[in-house]
Design a protein around this motif. Structure first.
Motif, mmCIF file in Angstrom:
data_model
loop_
_atom_site.group_PDB
_atom_site.id
_atom_site.type_symbol
_atom_site.label_atom_id
_atom_site.label_comp_id
_atom_site.label_asym_id
_atom_site.label_seq_id
_atom_site.Cartn_x
_atom_site.Cartn_y
_atom_site.Cartn_z
ATOM 1 N N TYR A 17 0.785 -1.111 -0.140
ATOM 2 C CA TYR A 17 0.097 0.093 -0.024
ATOM 3 C C TYR A 17 1.059 1.235 0.080
ATOM 4 O O TYR A 17 0.563 2.247 -0.717
ATOM 5 N N LEU A 18 1.893 1.506 0.863
ATOM 6 C CA LEU A 18 2.890 2.278 1.131
ATOM 7 C C LEU A 18 3.417 2.594 -0.237
ATOM 8 O O LEU A 18 3.623 3.648 -0.819
ATOM 9 N N HIS A 19 4.285 1.713 -0.914
ATOM 10 C CA HIS A 19 4.649 1.515 -2.199
ATOM 11 C C HIS A 19 3.623 2.199 -3.343
ATOM 12 O O HIS A 19 4.350 3.289 -4.066
ATOM 13 N N ASP A 20 2.333 1.828 -3.215
ATOM 14 C CA ASP A 20 1.435 2.450 -4.111
ATOM 15 C C ASP A 20 1.111 3.976 -4.071
ATOM 16 O O ASP A 20 1.332 4.790 -5.041
ATOM 17 N N LYS A 31 3.297 9.349 -6.198
ATOM 18 C CA LYS A 31 3.909 10.798 -5.515
ATOM 19 C C LYS A 31 5.240 11.233 -6.465
ATOM 20 O O LYS A 31 5.433 12.266 -7.001
ATOM 21 N N SER A 32 6.121 10.050 -6.581
ATOM 22 C CA SER A 32 7.325 10.199 -7.050
ATOM 23 C C SER A 32 7.925 9.214 -8.199
ATOM 24 O O SER A 32 7.407 7.875 -7.960
ATOM 25 N N LYS A 33 8.146 9.613 -9.333
ATOM 26 C CA LYS A 33 8.637 8.972 -10.437
ATOM 27 C C LYS A 33 9.926 8.202 -10.008
ATOM 28 O O LYS A 33 10.109 7.090 -10.562
ATOM 29 N N LYS A 34 10.777 8.817 -9.325
ATOM 30 C CA LYS A 34 12.034 8.281 -8.792
ATOM 31 C C LYS A 34 11.802 6.959 -8.127
ATOM 32 O O LYS A 34 12.371 5.810 -8.521
ATOM 33 N N ILE A 76 12.455 2.854 -9.341
ATOM 34 C CA ILE A 76 13.551 1.989 -8.575
ATOM 35 C C ILE A 76 12.664 0.916 -8.288
ATOM 36 O O ILE A 76 13.078 -0.525 -8.623
ATOM 37 N N MET A 77 11.497 0.916 -7.802
ATOM 38 C CA MET A 77 10.602 -0.232 -7.296
ATOM 39 C C MET A 77 10.027 -1.169 -8.586
ATOM 40 O O MET A 77 10.007 -2.281 -8.258
ATOM 41 N N GLU A 78 9.488 -0.475 -9.495
ATOM 42 C CA GLU A 78 8.834 -1.280 -10.570
ATOM 43 C C GLU A 78 9.855 -1.602 -11.610
ATOM 44 O O GLU A 78 9.486 -2.266 -12.513
ATOM 45 N N GLY A 79 10.976 -0.754 -11.888
ATOM 46 C CA GLY A 79 11.854 -0.986 -12.895
ATOM 47 C C GLY A 79 11.189 -0.319 -14.239
ATOM 48 O O GLY A 79 10.136 0.098 -14.335
ATOM 49 N N LYS A 80 12.029 0.212 -15.074
ATOM 50 C CA LYS A 80 11.832 0.783 -16.312
ATOM 51 C C LYS A 80 11.484 -0.079 -17.560
ATOM 52 O O LYS A 80 11.991 -1.228 -17.385
ATOM 53 N N ALA A 81 10.616 0.124 -18.326
ATOM 54 C CA ALA A 81 10.625 -0.555 -19.782
ATOM 55 C C ALA A 81 11.806 -0.362 -20.619
ATOM 56 O O ALA A 81 12.665 0.625 -20.376
ATOM 57 N N THR A 82 12.204 -1.466 -21.157
ATOM 58 C CA THR A 82 13.339 -1.617 -22.076
ATOM 59 C C THR A 82 12.924 -1.801 -23.444
ATOM 60 O O THR A 82 12.304 -2.605 -23.752
#
Lengths: 286, 67
Positions: A74-77, A82-85, A89-95
């Protein structure tokens, strides 16, 4: 407390806990869109399984662990919104895997995907030639999004410069022979209208399994009795045919008449009707 | 069929079209479609008026075909 009551009590307890956690987590938790949700989903499930079957005693240890994992997700969501950064980090970027029609081997290697994996992912998207792909991205969840080359993309009405009739959502107004009044209101209709339409189709309400209203106010039904042939009127198509007939009539009159004034009047109206038909034609296709 | 009868028939078809367009304009929930139906309805109304005038003329010229 014997084993059976233990299992019974713990199962009920964990069903309730898991239900609460998934309700709080929302749809995102179920869709497992990110790495974090995927991991916490698996962990919560296995904690519950372990505690129900492991007869070691304290149930509330399990509930506590699940609550902790739930809170973290929940906190992570919340922080992620709020934050893109944090998201990156948590979800990873698309490659990006394929760009300008070329496979980027470096990125493929970084994600530890082999060329066979890539081909298999492409095939799941109904692409059998790498050469057909303009651009492809490996999403954080591990599936591939593919943009085909423009000439291989499905043809749309826009490509053909074709005017189509705008269409909004349909409403299901009858289910299992019961009228859904709020849907009926949302469609801007009432019971009287429904009764008239059903009478026109020649069926009674309790024989109707599903009835839907489209945005042009047309009612389509499915009846319980599958032997019954329900008429499917196409009022808009019929209207177009009638308009065309009238237009042809006017042209005919103008050819038949001997009075020059009348000829002029018929011609004028025939052209007027023709242009009106052209304008309304897209709305009359169904 | 006589000319008068043909014109009469066309006139009633136009009346029917006008009524259907009006009901479609009221029943649809798509504003663009509603507008298009309404505009066509007005055009049909104008054509109908012209045709009615012609019908009267025919009736005066050839009263034997009046019905």
């Amino acid at each position: 407390m014997n084993d059976y009551t233990h299992i019974l009590v713990s199962s009920v307890l964990f069903v309730v806990t898991l239900f609460a956690i998934t309700k709080i987590g929302g749809k995102k938790q179920l869709a497992e869109l990110s790495f974090f949700e995927y991991v916490s989903g698996i962990t919560i499930g296995s904690i519950a399984g372990e505690v129900i079957m492991g007869l070691d005693g304290n149930l509330f240890h399990g509930v506590l662990a699940i609550a902790i994992f739930g809170t973290f997700t929940y906190l992570h969501d919340v922080i992620g919104i709020k934050s893109k950064k944090v998201r990156d980090i948590m979800e990873g970027k698309a490659t990006v895997i394929i760009k300008d029609g070329k496979v980027l081997e470096e990125n493929l290697k970084k994600e530890k995907y082999t060329i066979d994996d890539l081909n298999s992912l492409l095939r799941q998207k109904n692409v059998f030639r790498t050469a057909d792909v303009e651009f492809a991205v490996l999403e954080p969840k591990g599936d591939l999004s593919v943009l085909l080359k423009k000439e291989l993309q499905p043809l749309t009405a826009k490509d053909l410069n074709l005017a189509v009739s705008p269409e909004k959502e349909s409403y299901t107004v009858v289910m299992d022979g019961n009228v859904l009044n709020d849907q009926l209101t949302a469609a801007g209709k009432n019971r009287g209208w429904l009764d008239v339409e059903l009478a026109n189709l020649g069926v009674t309400l309790d024989n109707v399994f599903i009835a839907e209203v489209d945005s042009y106010g047309k009612l389509t039904i499915d009846v319980y009795d599958d032997q019954l042939q329900v008429p499917s009127p196409q009022p808009r198509k019929l209207l177009l045919a009638m308009l065309n007939k009238c237009q042809a009539d006017l042209e005919l009159f103008s050819l038949e008449t001997e009075s020059p004034d009348a000829k002029k009047m018929y011609n004028k109206n025939a052209t007027k009707l023709q242009s009106a038909i052209q304008k309304i034609k897209p709305f009359l296709s169904e | 069929m006589t000319v008068a009868a043909n014109v009469n028939q066309c006139l009633s078809t136009l009346k029917g079209i006008e009524a259907q367009l009006s009901s479609l304009a009221l029943n649809t929930s798509v504003p663009e479609a509603s507008k298009a139906f309404h505009e066509t309805m007005l055009v049909i109304g104008e054509i109908k008026a012209d045709l009615k005038k012609r019908k009267m003329q025919i009736e005066i010229e050839e009263p034997q075909y009046k019905n």
